[in-house]
Design a protein around this motif. Structure first.
Motif, PDB file in Angstrom:
ATOM      1  N   UNK A   1       0.723  -1.148  -0.050  1.00  0.00           N
ATOM      2  CA  UNK A   1      -0.001  -0.015  -0.137  1.00  0.00           C
ATOM      3  C   UNK A   1       0.801   1.105  -0.213  1.00  0.00           C
ATOM      4  N   UNK A   2       2.041   1.188  -0.268  1.00  0.00           N
ATOM      5  CA  UNK A   2       2.893   2.541  -0.363  1.00  0.00           C
ATOM      6  C   UNK A   2       2.540   3.363  -1.339  1.00  0.00           C
ATOM      7  N   UNK A   3       2.269   2.761  -2.549  1.00  0.00           N
ATOM      8  CA  UNK A   3       1.823   3.669  -3.591  1.00  0.00           C
ATOM      9  C   UNK A   3       0.777   4.662  -3.179  1.00  0.00           C
ATOM     10  N   UNK A   4      -0.442   4.060  -2.629  1.00  0.00           N
ATOM     11  CA  UNK A   4      -1.704   4.669  -2.215  1.00  0.00           C
ATOM     12  C   UNK A   4      -1.405   5.597  -1.101  1.00  0.00           C
ATOM     13  N   UNK A   5      -0.332   5.319  -0.466  1.00  0.00           N
ATOM     14  CA  UNK A   5       0.066   6.109   0.681  1.00  0.00           C
ATOM     15  C   UNK A   5       0.744   7.412   0.102  1.00  0.00           C
ATOM     16  N   UNK A   6       1.489   7.469  -0.991  1.00  0.00           N
ATOM     17  CA  UNK A   6       2.181   8.359  -1.500  1.00  0.00           C
ATOM     18  C   UNK A   6       1.197   9.449  -2.129  1.00  0.00           C
ATOM     19  N   UNK A   7       0.222   8.880  -2.782  1.00  0.00           N
ATOM     20  CA  UNK A   7      -0.738   9.634  -3.625  1.00  0.00           C
ATOM     21  C   UNK A   7      -1.429  10.142  -2.485  1.00  0.00           C
ATOM     22  N   UNK A   8      -2.026   9.707  -1.425  1.00  0.00           N
ATOM     23  CA  UNK A   8      -2.680  10.400  -0.421  1.00  0.00           C
ATOM     24  C   UNK A   8      -1.929  11.539   0.244  1.00  0.00           C
ATOM     25  N   UNK A   9      -0.418  11.443   0.273  1.00  0.00           N
ATOM     26  CA  UNK A   9       0.264  12.592   0.948  1.00  0.00           C
ATOM     27  C   UNK A   9       0.269  13.692   0.030  1.00  0.00           C
ATOM     28  N   UNK A  10       0.545  13.152  -1.317  1.00  0.00           N
ATOM     29  CA  UNK A  10       0.632  14.471  -2.163  1.00  0.00           C
ATOM     30  C   UNK A  10      -0.679  15.076  -2.414  1.00  0.00           C
ATOM     31  N   UNK A  11      -1.737  14.541  -2.382  1.00  0.00           N
ATOM     32  CA  UNK A  11      -3.048  15.029  -2.501  1.00  0.00           C
ATOM     33  C   UNK A  11      -3.393  16.186  -1.404  1.00  0.00           C
ATOM     34  N   UNK A  12      -3.044  15.486  -0.166  1.00  0.00           N
ATOM     35  CA  UNK A  12      -2.894  16.290   1.111  1.00  0.00           C
ATOM     36  C   UNK A  12      -2.305  17.765   1.135  1.00  0.00           C
ATOM     37  N   UNK A  13      -1.132  17.595   0.721  1.00  0.00           N
ATOM     38  CA  UNK A  13       0.043  18.653   0.848  1.00  0.00           C
ATOM     39  C   UNK A  13      -0.148  19.422  -0.253  1.00  0.00           C
ATOM     40  N   UNK A  14      -0.420  18.962  -1.519  1.00  0.00           N
ATOM     41  CA  UNK A  14      -0.800  19.778  -2.805  1.00  0.00           C
ATOM     42  C   UNK A  14       0.835  19.122  -3.671  1.00  0.00           C
ATOM     43  N   UNK A  15       0.645  19.313  -4.933  1.00  0.00           N
ATOM     44  CA  UNK A  15       1.698  18.700  -5.722  1.00  0.00           C
ATOM     45  C   UNK A  15       2.989  19.712  -5.979  1.00  0.00           C
ATOM     46  N   UNK A  16       2.600  21.278  -5.778  1.00  0.00           N
ATOM     47  CA  UNK A  16       3.457  22.103  -5.736  1.00  0.00           C
ATOM     48  C   UNK A  16       4.615  21.916  -4.456  1.00  0.00           C
ATOM     49  N   UNK A  17       3.961  21.651  -3.168  1.00  0.00           N
ATOM     50  CA  UNK A  17       4.529  21.529  -2.114  1.00  0.00           C
ATOM     51  C   UNK A  17       5.250  20.124  -2.139  1.00  0.00           C
ATOM     52  N   UNK A  18       4.550  19.167  -2.579  1.00  0.00           N
ATOM     53  CA  UNK A  18       5.346  17.832  -2.685  1.00  0.00           C
ATOM     54  C   UNK A  18       6.394  17.627  -3.661  1.00  0.00           C
ATOM     55  N   UNK A  19       6.389  18.377  -4.683  1.00  0.00           N
ATOM     56  CA  UNK A  19       7.440  18.186  -5.869  1.00  0.00           C
ATOM     57  C   UNK A  19       7.831  19.699  -6.197  1.00  0.00           C
ATOM     58  N   UNK A  20       8.783  20.296  -5.337  1.00  0.00           N
ATOM     59  CA  UNK A  20       9.344  21.498  -5.475  1.00  0.00           C
ATOM     60  C   UNK A  20      10.342  21.532  -6.609  1.00  0.00           C
ATOM     61  N   UNK A  21      10.499  22.713  -7.695  1.00  0.00           N
ATOM     62  CA  UNK A  21      11.070  22.611  -8.646  1.00  0.00           C
ATOM     63  C   UNK A  21      12.763  22.527  -8.072  1.00  0.00           C
ATOM     64  N   UNK A  22      13.311  22.016  -9.055  1.00  0.00           N
ATOM     65  CA  UNK A  22      15.053  21.713  -8.649  1.00  0.00           C
ATOM     66  C   UNK A  22      15.485  23.081  -9.084  1.00  0.00           C
TER      67      UNK A  22
END
Length: 479
Positions: free
Chosen positions: A151-172
């Motif tokens: 269930x780690x993939x589902x956990x990752x998607x839930x964290x991204x949805x909760x925090x927002x994609x911009x915060x989850x994946x900041x630009x390098x």
């Protein structure tokens, strides 16, 4: 790291197991006993391309504020306030409890994003507990198995949805390419002595017997109640690392569980805590052994110092609870005499009287740590060592064995951290241990290397004619 996540829940729902899964290492102690985790522990988590800081916390329980469980709850609430998002872990196999509902209400009042995690969902009969989790009103639960990694993939998607994609994946950030020329290797230069690098972070482990005041000492350094403390012995179980700056130098300090005599350690959980403390000693550069100044130099204190020296770490003694001493000057003189007499293997070791409760002596202790680390990293040029070797062997020549004088021909330092030296000699196996101690003590005095382990190795050149008959042909037997 882009954001911080706190793992919260009642005791024994698998928080530390999930923490170890996310950091990819067995950092947190895991056992079937409820309430193993007491302090909050941070770590660097990686979850399928997602990078963040994770905080393991103690299980939340209802308790009086002054009790141990109440102080553990305060540490967990501090982690929730520090984090950007919380993973609320429930036990799908066991089902919900009134404590789970109370925790859900507390998280809802905080107003921060929450991901509901139903752990142990691989177990038979866990469906009922999973569907009951919907009644907490925190959204759809994520079914996982922290122990098996499901269930780690589902956990990752839930964290991204909760925090927002911009915060989850900041630009390098763009990193400009630069041509860096490496310095010329200087090891072959007999006069080369590298300077001490005071910009590198310094790893310091704090060890000692239970209830010696290790966690209180670190809290005083940090200026906050970062670690759980109290009058109870053996509060700390995990080795917790904290970072802070001292005069511009980054210090990474490890709080460890108190170590009793081996014969008294019988419970599995205490054995795990001691093993974790031993790993911290091996990982550290400088180790501070905290003595209780009211009952110093117990047998276990001496064994801990000997352990640190045998591991090759730089050691500093801290006589804590100095504020409880009635005649400090008389005791200080007595402690200095006992230090020199009882710890000959670490002659000149730095010892500082301190008080973790009042903050007395902490600057002096930190300066002693830095000075000891400088000595531990010291390198002496080969030319100085050989001039010293000629002088020292002239004053006190090696003993003669079977009428033949042993010769020490050449000396060089093969490594630092701790200082280790190689001496080329004849008949290395015949050199007595007493002469090695003489060389070590002379090195400490002449090159100002007090309190750190010094190792000397001997090497003798192979005799090319040892297995031959002097190059002559052996006579053949007559026919």
């Amino acid at each position: 790291m882009s954001f911080t996540v706190a793992i919260v829940g009642r005791p024994n729902v698998g928080k530390s197991t999930l923490f170890n899964r996310l950091v990819g290492k067995k950092l947190a102690l895991v056992d079937d006993t409820p309430g193993v985790t007491r302090d909050r522990r941070p770590g660097d988590a990686r979850l399928m391309g997602l990078h963040f800081t994770i905080i393991d916390t103690a299980g939340l329980e209802k308790a009086e504020a002054e009790s141990l469980q109440g102080r553990m709850r305060a540490q967990t609430e501090a982690a929730i306030d520090e984090a950007d998002i919380s993973l609320f872990v429930v036990d799908a196999k066991f089902g919900l409890t009134p404590v789970d509902k109370e925790l859900a209400e507390m998280l809802r009042r905080r107003g921060k994003p929450v991901v509901l995690v139903a752990n142990k969902s691989e177990a038979k009969g866990s469906d009922g507990g999973f569907y009951d989790a919907y009644t907490l009103g925190l959204g759809e639960p994520v079914p996982i198995s922290a122990e098996h990694g499901q269930g780690m993939l589902d956990l990752r998607d839930a964290i991204v949805d909760a925090i927002g994609k911009e915060r989850a994946y900041p630009p390098k950030e763009d990193v400009a390419e630069t041509n860096v020329s490496l310095p010329r290797e200087m090891e072959e230069d007999e006069d080369y002595e590298p300077e001490y690098d005071d910009t590198k972070p310094l790893r310091v482990a704090i060890i000692g017997r239970p209830n010696a005041g290790k966690s209180t000492l670190i809290n005083r350094f940090l200026g906050e109640d970062r670690l759980l403390t109290g009058p109870e012995a053996g509060i700390t179980r995990d080795s917790i690392s904290v970072e802070w700056d001292w005069h511009g130098r980054t210090i990474k300090m490890f709080d460890t569980a108190g170590m009793r005599r081996k014969a008294r350690v019988t419970e599995k959980l205490e054995k795990l805590s001691v093993a974790d403390s031993l790993r911290s000693i091996r990982f550290a550069e400088t180790v501070v052994i905290v003595f209780d100044a009211t009952i110093p130099f117990e047998k276990q204190d001496l064994q801990l110092v000997d352990l640190v020296v045998r591991e090759g770490r730089a050691a500093v003694l801290a006589f804590n609870k100095w504020d409880l001493i009635d005649e400090p000057q008389a005791l200080l003189a007595d402690l200095r005499e006992k230090t020199e007499r009882l710890l000959p293997q670490a002659r000149g070791i730095r010892a500082v009287p301190i008080s973790g409760q009042t903050g007395r002596g902490l600057d002096k202790l930190m300066q002693s740590i830095i000075d000891t680390d400088m000595t531990w990293n010291r390198r002496v040029s080969t030319s100085k060592l050989n001039r010293w070797l000629d002088s020292i062997t002239t004053q006190h020549p090696p003993p003669a064995v079977s009428g033949r004088r042993l010769k020490l021909k050449y000396m060089t330092q093969v490594k630092a951290r701790p200082p280790a030296f190689m001496i080329s000699c004849t008949r290395a196996d015949a050199l007595p241990e007493s002469y090695t101690r003489y060389l070590v003590n002379s090195l400490r005095t002449d090159f100002n290397m007090p309190g750190v382990p010094i190792r000397i190795m001997y090497r003798e050149k192979d005799n090319p004619y040892e297995s031959k008959s002097g190059g002559r042909r052996k006579p053949q037997p007559a026919k």
